[in-house]
Scaffold this active site. Structure first.
Site: not given
Ligand code: TRP
Ligand code: ZN
Length: 867
Positions: A304-305, A269, A272, A128
């Site tokens: 959260h994750e 974090a 995935n 991401e």
């Molecule tokens: N989606 C992740 C969360 O909010 C955050 C996230 C987005 C992220 N880009 C990232 C984490 C790059 C690590 C590296 O939980």
């Molecule tokens: Zn998130």
């Protein structure tokens, strides 16, 4: 590593569906540090006549072979430029086809912590938002979702990917046949949720039985030797799974759930599918290495994750403009989780503090953007407090407006209607409209408009009629690109308090929809005191005619804990703004704090929050909002002197509190003892202004946990007598990265501003300043930027130090360089001399040859604030 791609802006209005359906993705990885091979097979079905196949793919990908249904393509058959590979429609079959690619990448050379990289010898990924395109050619956009099959060949003992483990398959590569780990993820997902990990890892394992009786194996993977610090993360995972079943009816959907702790990680974090990857600071904890705050954050981020499995993964985002669809909602859910497990009032106050410190700041400056932006250059720059925290706040308002039952009905509809979808904010609002019948046209402005509305409340008391009229006015200042701000719907929670402190009217929520609007309260015997914005019912700023005596009254009597804290906070701001401009503390402030110290009925964590003075940045923002140019040195002096005054006025009571709040027995990270420690350390912080750090030195030597050790160390650094303690900590923990990050952070952050920059420079020269590690960089460089008066030092030394390091980091890790560059976003509010120095520092960054798209976008926006 970095290429300065042309500055192109992407627009929400340009969204077009992808013209191919991706039925399945099969990947085979042959891992090697500098020559990893990635073989992909993508099964496509065209959805439109005559569409070219456009794949994303970073310029560092080495393409060995590309074929369609087994027929090799020659470079003449496709067009590779910048970050895309295009196969013209004419080269594609009419019907379904399989595209195969053989790609080579170099994880060892990848310092960006994005794509596939090595962290301390462990292969890991971060995809991401747009990292997958650095692994292979792919439609790297969240609305292209497919089931994945992943085979991993490596010399590592543990090989993980998304989904469930399948019977190992045999894969033939040239002459060698090897057995690989095979992972099958049946849930269609976008590429940003792909993950792979391979390394020498150990699992701390548990089990969970879901509400429908499915058995799930849980593993927290850490380096050998760290197993004894992973238990709390595992417990937090179990609590999260239970909570999501009980509160949202959401069940886990695979037979395995894996979490991996990684030392080099850009953010907190990543969710995935079935394989969450975490910054090790959000997994590893033991009483002697982690603070109470660390434990609370670990619990919240694990939740959260995990919660993303439904809000993010099962229902994902159509495009990155919709990021707050998953992030705002998931933050809202993790906030609810923490409120349920710990103290709801304390959690609310903490969340409001964060919102104001980070999001209001964003909204008030050059980086302002709506929770759902409609344009960006680099999406990584939009993982912001506005998208996350304000995104959550907007959901809280929605819930307040439709009620708990309406919220539940809407969420149930969201999950049934959109499971498996890549959805939008429009879809989200439609489930609320359909489930509750409420028209949300005006409410939608909270998603599309940037800026923090400013509310003004005027009171009119008609004694003869026993009627109080509250007239509210709302106004939102222009933000970059959005000059006009129509009124929004604002839920305003109000209660009325009698002069004797009784609650005359319980909390009710007024719904403001106009630019100006009056609300009447009849049948009152005497003029009440108004408690407004209870629970911080909307993310707005407020002006009202309330003097310091009124604030002290609310601090003593308000039944709403947030409003009570807010009254004390207002008193402290009143004192600090006056003192920073040569005046004196607010009348009655010291006495009001004295009564609070003595109030045994209030929980310790709450009292700790009330004893903690507002930060210098907040004082500066408030002055700037009033049109006063903030003087960082005067603000620092004012805060130090107010702390000393408070300590002087209540020395005996604080000393008694410090002793009384000692927690006996073995350490637990639970809310109750953590609250006592917080109050104890708040008292210590004040007392250290009088005793020169004597108590802190004593506590540091005998502290049995990291919470007290860090509390003591912070006080010692502030008192400029921390040398012995710092040496001792180095001796004990030089082998522990996470503790060393604290050691690097506390010095520049808490040191007397006049010394902080030179301290930071000395630390930066150390061998163990491993600046390519994001946590370490953030500790030292971010630490200095968090020291307001040091960062804004009149001689420009703070600006230069930060700019030098951002210039060094940008080619290595553009994401982190760009994120930290945001510390400059208030530069325009200071005096001309400081402004000139800050502008020069920013211009130096902007002029860097090959500056990343990430930093270039940030610095351009920030510099524009001075125009
Ligand atoms: N989606 C992740 C969360 O909010 C955050 C996230 C987005 C992220 N880009 C990232 C984490 C790059 C690590 C590296 O939980
Ligand atoms: Zn998130």
């Amino acid at each position: 590593m970095t290429q300065n791609s042309a500055q192109t802006t992407r627009y929400l209005a340009d969204y077009r569906p992808y013209p191919f359906h991706l039925r399945e993705t099969r990947l085979v990885f042959d891992l090697s540090p500098d020559a990893t091979r990635v073989q992909s097979e993508l099964d496509f079905t065209p959805l439109a006549q005559g569409a070219d196949l456009v794949l994303d793919g970073g310029s560092a990908l080495i393409l060995h072979r590309l074929s369609i249904d087994g027929r090799d393509l020659s470079p003449a058959d496709y067009d590779r430029k910048d970050e895309t590979l295009t196969i013209p429609a004419a080269t594609l079959p009419d019907g379904p086809f399989t595209l195969s690619a053989d790609v080579q990448i170099n994880p060892a050379a990848n310092t960006t912590c994005e794509g596939l990289y090595l962290s301390g010898g462990i292969y890991c990924t971060q995809c991401e938002a747009e990292g997958f395109r650095h692994i292979t050619f792919y439609p790297d956009r969240p609305d292209v979702m497919a089931p994945f099959q992943v085979t991993i060949h490596s010399d590592q003992p543990v090989e993980l990917s998304n989904g469930d483990r399948a019977v190992p398959s045999e894969e033939r590569h040239g002459a060698i046949t090897r057995i690989g780990a095979l992972w099958i993820d049946p849930w269609p997902k976008p590429a940003y949720l792909f993950a792979l990990v391979a390394g020498d890892l150990r699992a701390v394992s548990g089990r969970f039985t879901t509400m429908s009786g499915r058995e799930v194996a849980l593993n927290v993977w850490v380096r050998p030797g760290d197993e004894d610090r992973a238990g709390f993360a595992l417990e937090s995972l179990v609590k999260s799974m239970q909570w999501d079943e009980q509160v949202y009816g959401r069940e886990y959907d695979l037979s395995e759930f894996n979490i991996v702790a990684i030392d080099d990680f850009n953010m907190g974090a990543m969710e995935n599918k079935g394989l969450n990857i975490f910054n090790s600071k959000l997994v590893l904890a033991s009483p002697d290495t982690a603070t109470d705050t660390d434990y609370e954050r670990i619990e919240a981020v694990i939740a959260h994750e995990y919660f993303h499995n439904w809000t993010g993964n099962r229902i994902t985002c159509r495009d990155w403009f919709q990021l707050c669809l998953k992030e705002g909602l998931t933050v809202f859910r993790d906030q609810q989780f923490t409120s349920d497990l710990r103290s709801a009032p304390v959690k609310r106050i903490e969340d409001v503090k964060t919102l104001r410190d980070r999001q209001f700041r964003e909204d008030a400056g050059p980086l302002a953007h709506p929770p759902r932006p409609d344009r960006y250059q680099e999406i990584n720059n939009f993982y912001t407090a506005t998208v996350y925290e304000k995104g959550a706040e907007v959901i809280g308002m929605l819930k307040r407006l439709v009620g708990d039952d309406g919220y539940k009905a809407a969420l149930d509809l969201y999950f049934t209607r959109h499971d498996g979808d890549a959805a939008t904010i429009e879809d989200w609002l439609a489930v609320f409209q359909d489930a509750t019948g409420r028209d949300l046209t005006q409410f939608k402005r909270w998603y599309t408009d940037a800026g923090t509305p400013h509310l003004t409340m005027a009171e009119d008391w008609a004694a003869d009629d026993g009627r109080l009229t509250l007239t509210f006015t709302q106004e939102t200042a222009p933000t970059p690109g959005q000059p006009d701000k129509p009124p929004r719907v604002i839920p305003i929670a109000v209660g009325l308090i009698g002069q004797n402190g009784d609650e005359l009217r319980e909390t009710q929520v007024l719904e403001m929809t106009q630019a100006q609007q009056a609300f009447r309260f009849d049948g009152l015997g005497a003029r009440p005191v108004v408690s407004v914005l209870r629970g911080f019912s909307a993310p707005v700023t407020l002006s009202r005619d309330l003097d310091d005596a009124g604030r002290a009254f609310l601090l003593a009597h308000d039944r709403d804990p947030f409003a009570r804290w807010e009254a004390g906070h207002g008193l402290a701001l009143s004192s600090l703004t006056a003192m920073a401009q040569g005046g004196t503390a607010a009348a009655g402030h010291l006495d009001a704090i004295g009564r609070l110290i003595a109030d045994q009925t209030a929980e310790p964590a709450f009292r700790a929050l009330c004893l903690t003075l507002p930060g210098e940045d907040e004082v500066a923002s408030l002055l700037a909002a009033r049109g006063v140019t903030p003087d960082p040195d005067a603000i620092h002096a004012a805060r130090e002197s107010l702390a000393a005054d408070l300590a002087q006025a209540h020395q005996a009571a604080l000393a008694a509190l410090y002793d009384a709040m000692e927690t006996g027995g073995p350490y637990t990270p639970d809310a109750e003892p953590a609250g006592r420690r917080a109050l104890r350390l708040a008292a210590l912080g004040l007392l250290s202004r009088l005793d020169g750090g004597a108590r802190a030195a004593a506590l540091f030597d005998k502290a049995g946990n990291m919470t007290e050790q860090m509390g003591a160390l912070t006080a010692l650094v502030r008192a400029d007598r921390a040398d012995a303690a710092l040496d001792r900590m180095l001796g004990l923990f030089s082998g522990n990265r996470l503790v060393m990050d604290k050691w690097f952070a506390v010095q520049p952050m808490a040191a007397p501003p006049a010394r902080a920059a030179s301290i930071a420079r000395a630390l930066a020269a150390r061998d163990d300043f491993d600046w390519k590690n994001p946590n370490r960089f953030r500790a030292l460089i971010g630490g200095l930027a968090a020291n307001h008066a040091a960062f804004h030092a009149a001689d420009g030394s703070g600006y230069d130090f930060i700019a030098d390091w951002l210039i060094r980091l940008d080619p290595v890790n553009p994401q982190i360089a760009a994120r930290i560059s945001a510390v400059f976003d208030t530069w325009h509010r200071y005096d001309p001399d400081r402004r000139a120095r800050a502008r020069a520092a920013l211009n130096r960054i902007a002029a860097l040859p090959g500056l990343s798209r990430n930093s270039s976008e940030m610095v351009t926006r920030i510099i524009a604030a001075g125009d």
